[in-house]
Design an enzyme around this catalytic site. Structure first.
Site, PDB file in Angstrom:
ATOM      1  N   LYS A  51       0.848  -1.202   0.000  1.00 31.77           N
ATOM      2  CA  LYS A  51       0.000   0.000   0.000  1.00 31.77           C
ATOM      3  C   LYS A  51       0.884   1.253   0.000  1.00 31.77           C
ATOM      4  O   LYS A  51       0.617   2.213  -0.725  1.00 31.77           O
ATOM      5  CB  LYS A  51      -0.938  -0.018   1.220  1.00 31.77           C
ATOM      6  CG  LYS A  51      -2.029  -1.073   1.096  1.00 31.77           C
ATOM      7  CD  LYS A  51      -2.773  -1.346   2.398  1.00 31.77           C
ATOM      8  CE  LYS A  51      -3.705  -2.541   2.244  1.00 31.77           C
ATOM      9  NZ  LYS A  51      -4.372  -2.926   3.500  1.00 31.77           N
ATOM     10  N   GLN A  95      -4.554  -1.805   9.720  1.00 33.12           N
ATOM     11  CA  GLN A  95      -4.382  -3.111   9.092  1.00 33.12           C
ATOM     12  C   GLN A  95      -4.939  -4.201  10.019  1.00 33.12           C
ATOM     13  O   GLN A  95      -4.573  -4.273  11.191  1.00 33.12           O
ATOM     14  CB  GLN A  95      -2.886  -3.349   8.805  1.00 33.12           C
ATOM     15  CG  GLN A  95      -2.603  -4.630   8.035  1.00 33.12           C
ATOM     16  CD  GLN A  95      -3.168  -4.616   6.616  1.00 33.12           C
ATOM     17  OE1 GLN A  95      -3.109  -3.612   5.912  1.00 33.12           O
ATOM     18  NE2 GLN A  95      -3.735  -5.735   6.199  1.00 33.12           N
ATOM     19  N   ASP A 118     -10.993   2.647   4.276  1.00 37.82           N
ATOM     20  CA  ASP A 118     -11.191   1.195   4.166  1.00 37.82           C
ATOM     21  C   ASP A 118     -12.680   0.845   4.159  1.00 37.82           C
ATOM     22  O   ASP A 118     -13.050  -0.283   3.855  1.00 37.82           O
ATOM     23  CB  ASP A 118     -10.515   0.483   5.353  1.00 37.82           C
ATOM     24  CG  ASP A 118      -9.343  -0.383   4.908  1.00 37.82           C
ATOM     25  OD1 ASP A 118      -9.211  -0.619   3.696  1.00 37.82           O
ATOM     26  OD2 ASP A 118      -8.575  -0.819   5.787  1.00 37.82           O
TER      27      ASP A 118
END
Ligand code: NAD
Length: 283
Positions: A51, A95, A118
């Protein structure tokens, strides 16, 4: 059989994002993404690195906050609160998975919904269900973008999604429903999985079990989207579909790697860009 080339499409998307970032730069804005990584899980580290590299390629500023496995939840929440206030950060991503002693829901709910790139905050999940604009989780968003790019009709199709997690299967089902498809969500407790998969015009699989989907349970000419990622003992990365035997039966299929994976990263960048474009009205 045609391959759904996520790698190539992701590259196109990145090129467009790069140009849009340059335009924002001229307005004095550099899109910013903050990634929080807790613990040293190698898979998580590798995803975070991918990312960060993608941000760099497109001119998005990114910063990774690495925290030890035994971090207290309060410290994690304080970091998120600080990032929520930081005007240079447009997107915040934690994450997953988090260590067991941390309440994942509390952490995800602490992210300001307008920075939730997200799309895991219940606010954005709810907006997807209501078919309203918001942040769509990157993997389901990447799947829909890929299918649309290849002009695959979704309306009226029988779509079966195998795997019903909050981050992939459930939002993907909702997105297909918003496209007027008829959806079936299957999971570990589904009895007679084959009965459902055999009826799928579009079959999406997000489980993490290699060879779960064999050719005898796939409809002739189906579109197959393999979201699973598993690392075999010999180091190979595979999906959930028995690709060599299933692919000849399909009209379209995603490879693993090179299918949904790159589309996930591209979608995250798109969400970060979207958040940055909304910045002037937010601050
Ligand atoms: P998860 O473990 O949270 O969910 C797995 C789902 O599969 C659950 O709903 C479970 O009920 C279901 N399941 C398990 N065994 C099953 C079986 N035998 N039959 C039917 N359903 C079964 O996983 P997740 O986070 O949703 O990820 C799923 C897979 O997708 C993993 O391999 C993960 O690595 C991969 N993934 C890939 C990307 C990408 O960018 N390509 C992104 C996210 C996740």
């Amino acid at each position: 059989m045609q391959i759904l080339d996520g790698k190539a499409l992701a590259q196109n998307i990145e090129n467009k994002i790069q140009k849009e970032v340059e335009i924002l730069n001229k307005q004095g804005i550099t899109p910013g993404l903050a990634v929080i990584l807790v613990g040293g899980d190698p898979a998580s580290q590798s995803y975070v690195n991918m990312k960060a590299k993608a941000c760099k390629r497109t001119g998005i500023y990114s910063i990774t906050h690495e925290m030890p496995e035994n971090i207290q939840q309060e410290s994690l929440l304080q970091t998120i609160a600080m990032l929520n206030q930081n005007p240079n950060i447009d997107g915040i991503l934690v994450q997953l998975p988090l260590p067991k002693h941390i309440d994942t829901t509390a952490v995800l709910e602490a992210i300001a919904p307008h920075k939730d790139v997200d799309g895991f905050h219940p606010f954005n999940m709810g907006r997807i269900l209501a078919n309203l604009d918001g942040f769509i989780p990157a993997t389901p968003m990447g799947v829909i973008t890929l299918l649309k790019h290849y002009h695959i009709t979704l309306q009226g199709k029988n779509v079966v999604v195998v795997g019903a997690s909050n981050i992939v299967g459930k939002p993907l089902g909702a997105l297909f429903l918003n496209e007027n498809a008829t959806i079936t969500l299957c999971h570990i407790y589904t009895q007679d999985l084959a009965k459902f998969t055999k009826e799928a015009d579009i079959l999406c699989v997000a489980v993490g079990k290699p060879n779960l989907i064999t050719k005898d349970i796939v409809k002739e000419n189906a579109v197959v989207v393999d979201i699973g990622i598993s690392k075999l003992e010999d180091g190979r990365i595979v999906g959930d579909v028995d690709y060599p035997n299933v692919s000849p039966k399909c009209s379209f299929i995603t490879p693993v790697p090179g299918g949904v994976g790159p589309m996930t990263i591209a979608s995250l960048l798109q969400n970060t860009l979207k958040a940055a474009k909304l910045r002037p009205s937010k601050h």
